[in-house]
Design a protein around this motif. Structure first.
Motif, PDB file in Angstrom:
ATOM      1  N   LEU A 157       0.828  -1.196   0.000  1.00  0.00           N
ATOM      2  CA  LEU A 157       0.000   0.000   0.000  1.00  0.00           C
ATOM      3  C   LEU A 157       0.868   1.254   0.000  1.00  0.00           C
ATOM      4  O   LEU A 157       1.920   1.295   0.628  1.00  0.00           O
ATOM      5  N   HIS A 158       0.397   2.286  -0.679  1.00  0.00           N
ATOM      6  CA  HIS A 158       1.106   3.563  -0.765  1.00  0.00           C
ATOM      7  C   HIS A 158       0.220   4.631  -0.141  1.00  0.00           C
ATOM      8  O   HIS A 158      -0.825   4.978  -0.682  1.00  0.00           O
ATOM      9  N   ILE A 159       0.630   5.130   1.034  1.00  0.00           N
ATOM     10  CA  ILE A 159      -0.197   6.075   1.777  1.00  0.00           C
ATOM     11  C   ILE A 159       0.599   7.356   1.997  1.00  0.00           C
ATOM     12  O   ILE A 159       1.734   7.320   2.461  1.00  0.00           O
ATOM     13  N   GLU A 160      -0.012   8.494   1.672  1.00  0.00           N
ATOM     14  CA  GLU A 160       0.629   9.791   1.845  1.00  0.00           C
ATOM     15  C   GLU A 160      -0.054  10.575   2.958  1.00  0.00           C
ATOM     16  O   GLU A 160      -1.242  10.409   3.208  1.00  0.00           O
ATOM     17  N   SER A 161       0.722  11.446   3.600  1.00  0.00           N
ATOM     18  CA  SER A 161       0.132  12.379   4.550  1.00  0.00           C
ATOM     19  C   SER A 161      -0.346  13.610   3.792  1.00  0.00           C
ATOM     20  O   SER A 161      -0.159  13.721   2.581  1.00  0.00           O
ATOM     21  N   GLY A 215       1.101  13.904  20.883  1.00  0.00           N
ATOM     22  CA  GLY A 215       1.066  12.891  19.846  1.00  0.00           C
ATOM     23  C   GLY A 215       0.843  13.566  18.509  1.00  0.00           C
ATOM     24  O   GLY A 215      -0.157  14.256  18.316  1.00  0.00           O
ATOM     25  N   ALA A 216       1.779  13.416  17.582  1.00  0.00           N
ATOM     26  CA  ALA A 216       1.675  14.073  16.284  1.00  0.00           C
ATOM     27  C   ALA A 216       1.752  13.023  15.185  1.00  0.00           C
ATOM     28  O   ALA A 216       1.694  11.830  15.434  1.00  0.00           O
ATOM     29  N   GLY A 217       1.913  13.485  13.959  1.00  0.00           N
ATOM     30  CA  GLY A 217       1.949  12.581  12.828  1.00  0.00           C
ATOM     31  C   GLY A 217       0.585  12.461  12.167  1.00  0.00           C
ATOM     32  O   GLY A 217      -0.433  12.915  12.692  1.00  0.00           O
ATOM     33  N   ALA A 218       0.588  11.835  11.015  1.00  0.00           N
ATOM     34  CA  ALA A 218      -0.638  11.691  10.235  1.00  0.00           C
ATOM     35  C   ALA A 218      -1.630  10.768  10.949  1.00  0.00           C
ATOM     36  O   ALA A 218      -1.226   9.859  11.668  1.00  0.00           O
ATOM     37  N   PRO A 219      -2.935  10.986  10.750  1.00  0.00           N
ATOM     38  CA  PRO A 219      -3.939  10.140  11.409  1.00  0.00           C
ATOM     39  C   PRO A 219      -3.767   8.655  11.125  1.00  0.00           C
ATOM     40  O   PRO A 219      -4.006   7.822  12.009  1.00  0.00           O
ATOM     41  N   HIS A 220      -3.327   8.297   9.896  1.00  0.00           N
ATOM     42  CA  HIS A 220      -3.193   6.871   9.579  1.00  0.00           C
ATOM     43  C   HIS A 220      -2.025   6.225  10.310  1.00  0.00           C
ATOM     44  O   HIS A 220      -1.921   4.997  10.351  1.00  0.00           O
TER      45      HIS A 220
END
Length: 709
Positions: free
Chosen positions: A316-320, A611-616
């Motif tokens: 899978l290819h997931i982007e923020s 807590g940071a970063g993309a939701p996924h």
């Protein structure tokens, strides 16, 4: 300021002819310049301190903001009282704002390395506008108030901003003394008397010449490594590197290498290494771009992750939603399989029973896999019973059999063919139901960077991921990941000791390493992205006696399988009201899991546990993280200690600005520019924001099994 009011009243009491005469000889341009400069000292966020709602001790710099703010308010009142808010004045104010925006945009495109050039450009722009307004018979100072406020609070960042603002010159007192020459490092590295020493000046490398020393220094590092190691000594002076524009950096690819500078008897640093250019590599994993000093590059090249991969990957290819994020392609360098674990071992035990110990190396990666569809292992590591819908990476773990537990550890001894002893006890139970396996890891050892000042020619233009929007993906990547100081990568038993790091957006990473000691370090200069980061498989490292004099969006923390690291005696000394947080960023890559078992002790000046970063990539951290004797500062009084950014309830204005920014970024990245696509993306993002918003009072649920002492 007294001069401003004197000249202002002189003009206000004169007739039109006298005013024109004054303007001709330049008094009004001088007034505009002085008003602009004073207003540029007002940081809007600091005015909130007048409410008294923040647990923050006011510093002298806040007095500057308050006093100049009140003086400017008086200027505004006098301006309005003298001439009212007629259409011409409003036009001039809008013109001043537009000119200021265009001026700063030009500087960001020009990106000069020298402060004097940017200051001179700004003075000329303001003076010309003041002259033009004066020639029109106007004496309003409102345009220059607005221009100064925009400069100080520019949402797109300011080239060479900090040295221009008075706040930069106010410091909290630092009671720690420089490290004396007699004080030794925590890590034992042998007797330097018995180690080969190489004075760089004997190899054609000279300070204070203005020439790029990188090729010569790199050749010397390679030579010393080939000869078995030694101390590479830089006598006092400034050494310049990476001036060619080819994005070069120093690589340490051998063990037993020390980079050492000169210091006086009081421990003051006399040697400076200066990085002259960006090292951004933005097409693939730009957040893993090279650092000015990078170890282990031959073992693990920059721009690629390392570790164990899914057993059944779907690719899978997931982007923020970050403009600087091209998305990971999912490729991971993997270590060689060594043996399987054949018997359960309890947490606290130092022994593992294996199928065959004969092929084990000194450093190994112990991995455990999710072997059930419900990802029981990962749920245990996260301290949760169920995965939330938006936790896409976590929800992959069961079906794709993620090796969620990956621990980089050292083998103390091989007891027999089926038993090994580790250098430290197990962090958790090693259970056969998770099919534990051991993989050999190539590591460098005994690398030390000490007694050096490391700086750069970065101009300080920074907004986190180009917030709110930026005109250039490449510029956004550069400000986030292009000016990096030290990356201790794939190294064990190493130190960064008695070092000053100045003007880097990412001062220090420790990546896929263990037993690295970072101590007596000062981080200064421009604000940036990530201060100290433990990345991926960074385990059992010590960070102590560290002072931050500048702000970073993600101040100190990590992501990936960063286990059992200690942060002790660390202080944030920035004088301005710009709070910072502990930072956790989640999985790093799909097969991994968030940081766990880390200790923060006697840390001051930080605000929330974030807590940071993309939701996924949520949740941002795992279990077992501990805070002991830490002092929180900068938050609103009564605020909860925990903050999961993805789950904040956003006020209506922030919500709409966020949705608009997200929509524009997605359209740029996917190159879809239709009105229908924009509206659907915008409304979908608004719905997501409303759906994910959770009261701060319950954000602690995203930081399970956390201990506060």
């Amino acid at each position: 300021m007294q001069i401003i009011f004197f000249l202002y009243f002189c003009q206000s009491e004169s007739d039109m002819g006298e005013a024109n005469y004054i303007n001709i000889i330049g008094f009004f341009p001088l007034l505009g310049l002085m008003t602009w400069f004073v207003s540029a000292q007002v940081q809007i966020s600091e005015l909130r301190l007048l409410s008294g709602y923040y647990n923050y001790k006011l510093q002298p710099v806040q007095a500057v903001t308050m006093v100049t703010g009140m003086l400017l308010l008086l200027v505004v009142v006098l301006d309005i009282a003298r001439s009212g808010l007629n259409g011409l004045i409003i036009f001039e104010v809008m013109l001043g704002l537009l000119v200021s925006m265009m001026s700063e945009w030009f500087l960001s495109r020009w990106s000069p390395h020298y402060l004097t050039l940017t200051v001179l450009w700004r003075i000329v722009v303001v003076a010309l506008l003041a002259w033009a307004i004066g020639k029109c018979g106007q004496q309003s100072l409102l345009p220059f108030v607005v221009m100064g406020l925009y400069l100080r609070n520019n949402p797109f960042g300011v080239v060479h901003g900090k040295p221009f603002f008075l706040a930069y010159y106010f410091r909290r007192s630092n009671v720690r003394q420089p490290v004396s020459a007699a004080e030794s490092s925590l890590v034992e590295r042998g007797n330097d008397v018995d180690v080969n020493r190489y004075d760089v000046t004997e190899y054609g490398i000279s300070p204070d010449t203005g020439r790029d020393m990188l090729p010569l220094v790199q050749a010397l590092i390679d030579k010393v490594g080939h000869e078995g190691g030694g101390v590479i000594f830089f006598p006092r002076g400034r050494y310049l590197f990476n001036l060619s524009g080819k994005k070069q950096f120093l690589q340490i690819n051998s063990s037993h290498i020390t980079l050492e500078g000169e210091r006086d008897k009081q421990g003051r640093l006399l040697t400076e290494l200066v990085n002259g250019g960006t090292t951004i590599q933005g097409k693939r994993n730009p957040w893993l771009s090279p650092f000015f000093i990078t170890t282990g590059e031959s073992i693990q090249p920059s721009n690629i992750f390392w570790g164990l991969d899914f057993r059944k990957p779907k690719g899978l290819h997931i982007e923020s939603s970050s403009l600087s994020d091209p998305g990971s392609d999912g490729k991971i360098l993997t270590p060689l399989f060594a043996t399987r674990v054949i018997e359960d071992s309890k947490a606290g035990s130092s022994f593992l029973h294996v199928e065959d110990s004969s092929a084990l190396s000194k450093y190994v990666l112990l991995g455990m896999y999710n072997t059930s569809p419900d990802a029981e292992l990962l749920k245990d590591l996260l301290g949760v019973d169920e995965f939330r819908e938006e936790w896409i990476t976590a929800r992959r773990a069961g079906e794709e059999q993620a090796p969620s537990f990956q621990w980089l550890v050292e083998v103390k001894r091989v007891v027999d063919r089926n038993t090994i002893e580790l250098c430290r006890p197990l962090l958790r139970d090693c259970l056969m139901k998770y099919e534990p396996a051991i993989f050999n890891v190539d590591m460098l050892e005994d690398i030390h960077i000490r007694h050096l000042r490391i700086s750069s020619r970065w101009n300080g233009l920074f907004r986190h991921h180009g917030f709110p929007l930026y005109y250039s993906i490449s510029k956004t990547q550069e400000m986030d990941y292009g000016w990096n100081a030290i990356n201790m990568k794939r190294v064990a038993h190493a130190t960064v000791e008695n070092v000053e790091i100045k003007n880097f957006t990412n001062p220090l990473y420790v990546q896929d390493s263990r037993n690295v000691t970072v101590e007596h370090v000062s981080i200064k200069g421009y604000d940036g992205h990530q201060g100290i980061k433990v990345y991926c498989h960074t385990c059992d490292c010590l960070f102590r006696y560290i002072d931050f004099y500048c702000h970073f969006a993600d101040m100190m923390g990590g992501e990936g399988n960063a286990y059992s690291n200690t942060f002790r005696q660390i202080r944030y000394l920035n004088p301005t009201f710009h709070p910072v947080d502990y930072d956790f960023h989640g999985f790093s890559e799909g097969p991994m899991s968030p940081p766990a078992y880390n200790l923060f002790e006697q840390v001051s000046g930080f605000r929330y546990i974030k807590g940071a970063g993309a939701p996924h990539m949520q949740p941002a951290c795992g279990i077992g993280n501990t805070w002991r004797q830490c002092v929180s500062e900068g938050g609103r009084k009564g605020d909860p200690l925990f903050c999961a950014l993805s789950y904040r309830v956003r006020p209506w204005l922030e919500k709409y600005v966020t949705a608009i920014g997200y929509t524009v970024v997605v359209m740029i990245k996917k190159r879809k520019f239709s009105i229908a696509y924009a509206l659907s993306t915008f409304t979908e993002k608004l719905s997501d924001i409303d759906h994910m918003g959770i009261s701060r009072d319950v954000h602690h649920i995203f930081f399970p099994q956390t201990t506060i002492l």
